[in-house]
Design a protein around this motif. Structure first.
Motif, short mmCIF file in Angstrom:
data_model
loop_
_atom_site.label_atom_id
_atom_site.label_comp_id
_atom_site.label_asym_id
_atom_site.label_seq_id
_atom_site.Cartn_x
_atom_site.Cartn_y
_atom_site.Cartn_z
N LEU A 191 0.61 -0.96 0.13
CA LEU A 191 -0.16 -0.07 0.02
C LEU A 191 0.89 1.37 -0.13
O LEU A 191 1.43 1.99 1.15
CB LEU A 191 -0.97 0.11 1.19
N GLN A 213 -1.15 5.54 -4.22
CA GLN A 213 -2.21 4.98 -4.00
C GLN A 213 -2.98 5.28 -3.41
O GLN A 213 -3.94 4.25 -3.99
CB GLN A 213 -1.87 3.65 -4.21
N ASP A 214 -3.37 5.81 -1.76
CA ASP A 214 -4.50 5.41 -1.00
C ASP A 214 -5.89 6.16 -1.82
O ASP A 214 -5.76 7.00 -2.79
CB ASP A 214 -4.15 5.69 -0.37
N SER A 244 -6.63 2.49 3.05
CA SER A 244 -5.77 1.78 3.03
C SER A 244 -5.60 1.23 4.91
O SER A 244 -4.77 0.22 5.20
CB SER A 244 -4.84 2.68 3.21
N ILE A 282 -3.46 -1.49 -4.10
CA ILE A 282 -3.87 -0.80 -4.71
C ILE A 282 -3.55 -0.29 -5.91
O ILE A 282 -2.31 0.78 -5.76
CB ILE A 282 -4.00 0.66 -3.27
N ILE A 298 -8.21 -2.85 -6.03
CA ILE A 298 -8.29 -3.01 -5.37
C ILE A 298 -7.98 -5.06 -5.62
O ILE A 298 -8.79 -5.40 -6.47
CB ILE A 298 -9.10 -3.48 -3.74
#
Length: 398
Positions: A115, A120-121, A366, A381, A393
């Motif tokens: 993650l 990418q969150d 996350s 992700i 995801i």
């Protein structure tokens, strides 16, 4: 504390913690666990507690003592406030998930950084919906200002607060206008209908309704998942049409309808009052539900009724939570996918663990996923610029 599926592994972790052998991650795990359940009453008689629960009680007391010894009261209170007030704390509630403990007894493989949060969150969903008026005009509700949105015949349509639209009829002239409110992927919304009934829409759901009810019945159509609190009116029953699968007759009650296509069935759960569920198939008798019961009707018309369902779990989404009871990873990821507006894919075998737990829906993806990694399931992700969804995801089993 509820019995755990793999108590031995959890007790081994506690022993490591007490002996000072736990890693920093394991220390945080134990301390979050310690803070996540109601302590056994100090007045409970040990003789009345089963051996395993007595052992857990004594371990809990030792952990509490060790925490107090290791940290000054001021420092521990500060850490505790930080954990409980942050978004991670909400996700930490999933530490009670059944099956999460087994990973400690398995050889741990080096895991990739699954993650990359900064890049990418995914932020949680919110009050996102589109209002389609009778003439086809559309209003983006999340960006609309509070106040009057439109006049539909003799009905005033107003945004009264973030996440809530209200319909108020003026006069007695008949009104044949129909509106639709559609909660988007990663969205939710609520509406007060002209009769005072209130409706909550989950992500990727919609309701189509007359701006003012006329005649001797009240009728709406829905897709997705919708929770109703219907105003009582014995002279005008309330009907909910769910595609071509079922029609629900209501007098005044609270109930939830889950008609997402990936479920394979339409599930109606009654919390209060009485509803009559009619399958739209010839020769199938109507089913009348009592509070705590859930009907399931498949697309082919197969009907079943389950008693004593966990209604808190069913409407957790409406109250701002994910909540799972003996749920598989695919069930969990269906909900995550809709709320975070992502697709879900699987690398390797689909994990077969079962989960019980509760997470605040107002956390980043996350935070919600990180806690599931304690079960041995890893995640990645991936952002997909230009796609309909925010990204993917990826579920990676060990």
């Amino acid at each position: 504390m509820k019995p755990l599926d793999n108590r031995r592994e959890l007790l081994l972790l506690f022993r490591k913690y007490l002996n000072g052998e736990a890693t920093p991650d394991e220390q945080r795990f134990v301390e979050a666990w310690y803070d996540s359940f109601d302590q056994v009453s100090e007045n409970a008689a040990d003789a009345a507690i089963p051996d395993e629960q007595l052992l857990e009680k004594r371990l809990e007391q030792q952990i509490r003592q060790k925490i107090n010894e290791r940290e000054s009261p001021t420092l521990w209170q500060t850490l505790r406030r930080t954990l409980l007030s942050g978004k991670v704390a909400a996700a930490m509630l999933l530490l009670m998930l059944a099956g999460a403990w087994y990973y400690l007894s398995k050889p741990r493989k080096p895991q990739p950084e699954a993650l990359p949060i900064a890049l990418q969150d995914l932020s949680p969903g919110g009050d996102r919906a589109i209002l389609t008026l009778s003439d086809g005009r559309q209003i983006t509700l999340d960006s609309a200002t509070t106040g009057l949105l439109a006049r539909q015949g003799n009905t005033m349509v107003s945004k009264v607060a973030d996440g809530l639209v209200s319909y108020k009829k003026e006069g007695s002239a008949p009104n044949q206008d129909y509106n639709t409110i559609s909660a988007l992927a990663g969205g939710k919304y609520s509406v007060v209908l002209s009769d005072g009934s209130r409706v909550w829409l989950n992500a990727e759901s919609s309701i189509t309704f007359p701006t003012a009810f006329a005649g001797n019945e009240r009728s709406v159509k829905i897709t997705g998942e919708v929770y109703f609190e219907v105003s009582k009116d014995r002279q005008r029953p309330f009907f909910v049409q769910v595609g071509e699968v079922q029609k629900i007759k209501v007098l005044g009650t609270r109930f939830n309808v889950n008609a997402y296509g990936d479920n394979g069935a339409v599930m109606t759960t009654l919390l209060e009052g009485s509803v009559q569920v009619n399958a739209q198939q010839a020769g199938i008798a109507a089913v009348t539900l009592r509070p705590g019961e859930q009907s399931s009707i498949t697309r082919t018309g197969k009907v079943s009724v389950q008693e004593n369902v966990n209604t808190e779990e069913i409407i957790a989404w409406k109250n701002g939570f994910f909540q799972f009871e003996n749920a598989g990873i695919q069930t969990i990821m269906q909900q995550f996918g809709r709320w975070y507006d992502v697709d879900v894919s699987y690398e390797g075998k689909i994990p077969d663990q079962r989960f019980n737990g509760k997470i605040d829906r107002n956390v980043n993806a996350s935070d919600a996923l990180e806690i599931l990694r304690f079960t041995g399931v890893n995640f990645r992700i991936e952002r997909l610029p230009g796609k309909d969804k925010k990204g993917v995801i990826v579920v990676m089993s060990e």
